[in-house]
Design a protein around this motif. Structure first.
Motif, mmCIF file in Angstrom:
data_model
loop_
_atom_site.group_PDB
_atom_site.id
_atom_site.type_symbol
_atom_site.label_atom_id
_atom_site.label_comp_id
_atom_site.label_asym_id
_atom_site.label_seq_id
_atom_site.Cartn_x
_atom_site.Cartn_y
_atom_site.Cartn_z
ATOM 1 N N LEU A 109 -25.092 -65.399 32.670
ATOM 2 C CA LEU A 109 -24.311 -66.389 32.371
ATOM 3 C C LEU A 109 -23.318 -66.702 33.837
ATOM 4 O O LEU A 109 -23.281 -65.719 34.585
ATOM 5 N N VAL A 110 -23.302 -67.884 34.224
ATOM 6 C CA VAL A 110 -22.545 -68.277 35.445
ATOM 7 C C VAL A 110 -21.017 -68.993 35.063
ATOM 8 O O VAL A 110 -20.725 -69.187 33.881
ATOM 9 N N TYR A 111 -20.354 -69.222 35.967
ATOM 10 C CA TYR A 111 -19.142 -69.618 35.846
ATOM 11 C C TYR A 111 -18.977 -71.008 35.469
ATOM 12 O O TYR A 111 -19.648 -72.030 35.526
ATOM 13 N N GLY A 112 -18.235 -71.428 34.232
ATOM 14 C CA GLY A 112 -18.443 -72.593 33.426
ATOM 15 C C GLY A 112 -17.205 -73.524 34.018
ATOM 16 O O GLY A 112 -17.164 -74.736 33.603
ATOM 17 N N GLY A 113 -16.366 -73.320 35.007
ATOM 18 C CA GLY A 113 -15.690 -74.362 35.838
ATOM 19 C C GLY A 113 -14.277 -74.302 34.930
ATOM 20 O O GLY A 113 -13.722 -75.272 35.323
ATOM 21 N N VAL A 114 -14.117 -73.497 34.006
ATOM 22 C CA VAL A 114 -12.686 -73.575 33.311
ATOM 23 C C VAL A 114 -11.828 -72.017 33.603
ATOM 24 O O VAL A 114 -12.483 -71.047 33.412
ATOM 25 N N LEU A 115 -10.826 -72.470 33.875
ATOM 26 C CA LEU A 115 -9.736 -71.350 34.447
ATOM 27 C C LEU A 115 -8.710 -71.461 33.659
ATOM 28 O O LEU A 115 -7.901 -72.569 33.980
ATOM 29 N N ASN A 116 -7.907 -70.322 33.112
ATOM 30 C CA ASN A 116 -6.580 -70.485 32.599
ATOM 31 C C ASN A 116 -5.704 -69.476 33.310
ATOM 32 O O ASN A 116 -6.190 -68.286 33.636
ATOM 33 N N HIS A 117 -4.539 -69.779 33.412
ATOM 34 C CA HIS A 117 -3.355 -69.025 34.160
ATOM 35 C C HIS A 117 -2.572 -68.171 33.139
ATOM 36 O O HIS A 117 -1.955 -68.870 32.433
ATOM 37 N N ALA A 118 -2.364 -67.061 33.282
ATOM 38 C CA ALA A 118 -1.425 -66.222 32.630
ATOM 39 C C ALA A 118 -0.624 -65.428 33.363
ATOM 40 O O ALA A 118 -0.043 -64.513 32.681
ATOM 41 N N GLU A 119 -0.806 -65.413 34.700
ATOM 42 C CA GLU A 119 -0.015 -64.417 35.686
ATOM 43 C C GLU A 119 1.351 -64.815 35.724
ATOM 44 O O GLU A 119 2.147 -63.449 35.984
ATOM 45 N N THR A 120 1.876 -65.926 35.160
ATOM 46 C CA THR A 120 3.390 -66.227 35.182
ATOM 47 C C THR A 120 3.929 -66.071 34.063
ATOM 48 O O THR A 120 4.929 -65.291 33.835
#
Length: 216
Positions: A109-120
């Motif tokens: 599997l390769v990176y699908g270009g979708v990223l969600n932020h939960a650090e804040t």
């Protein structure tokens, strides 16, 4: 007359010896120059190899934890792989590959270009509300950022982990090879562009009594 002949013969022998001596000195000088040059080249190559080896060993990805999601208590359909970089250079997750196998099938599997932020703001539900919706769940993984103090993961095209960052790599194993059944063994690697890979290896529990299943 005899004395002249002996004197000239001694002179000739002395000149010959001097020529041989000079030749030996020249040969020794050339040999010394070659040895010094070779030693310098070897030292440079050794330093470069040592630097690359140190970089290879110190850099890489470590898998800290793997959690599964079993919505129907029969099969695990999603994996959340918690990773962090080793001490070393930054890791571009867009160049990272996840290999995973259940013994019957193996997928990359390769990176699908979708990223969600939960650090804040954190996340109440990793496996649903925060789950990245990649285009092809059978060949791509998504990312949920949990810790990123310097904002190095803000670039969606090239999310880059550095020391201290922690992210979840999300894999829809239900679409990769039909999910993970009880007692099924799964193994693989999280392979960065350079450095040591993170290891995936676990055996699923005999029963899934909860939807969220600790695996590794």
């Amino acid at each position: 007359m005899l004395m002249k002949y002996i004197g000239s013969r001694r002179g000739a022998i002395g000149i010959g010896t001097l020529i041989i001596f000079i030749a030996l000195v020249l040969v020794a000088a050339v040999a010394a120059a070659v040895i010094i040059n070779t030693a310098a080249n070897l030292q440079h190559k050794a330093a470069r190899v040592g630097e690359e080896s140190t970089k290879q060993v110190a850099s890489g990805i470590q898998v800290l934890k793997i959690t599964g999601y079993a919505p129907n208590s029969n099969n695990i359909t999603k994996l959340a792989i918690l990773v962090s970089p080793n001490i070393g250079d930054e890791i571009d997750l867009s160049s990272t590959i996840i290999t995973i196998s259940n013994g019957q099938q193996k997928a990359s599997l390769v990176y699908g270009g979708v990223l969600n932020h939960a650090e804040t703001n954190g996340t109440k539900d990793i496996f649903n509300e925060s789950w990245p919706k990649v285009n092809d769940t059978s060949t791509e993984f998504g990312i949920i950022v949990l810790q990123d103090a310097d904002g190095s993961m803000n670039n969606t095209e090239h999310p880059t982990m550095n020391f201290g960052d922690k992210v979840l790599l999300t894999v829809d194993v239900g679409d990769v090879f039909g999910g993970i059944a009880p007692r099924e063994k799964v193994y693989g690697e999280v392979i960065p562009e350079f450095g040591s890979p993170g290891i995936i290896e676990f055996i699923a529990p005999s029963t899934f009594t909860q939807h969220v299943v600790p695996l590794q």
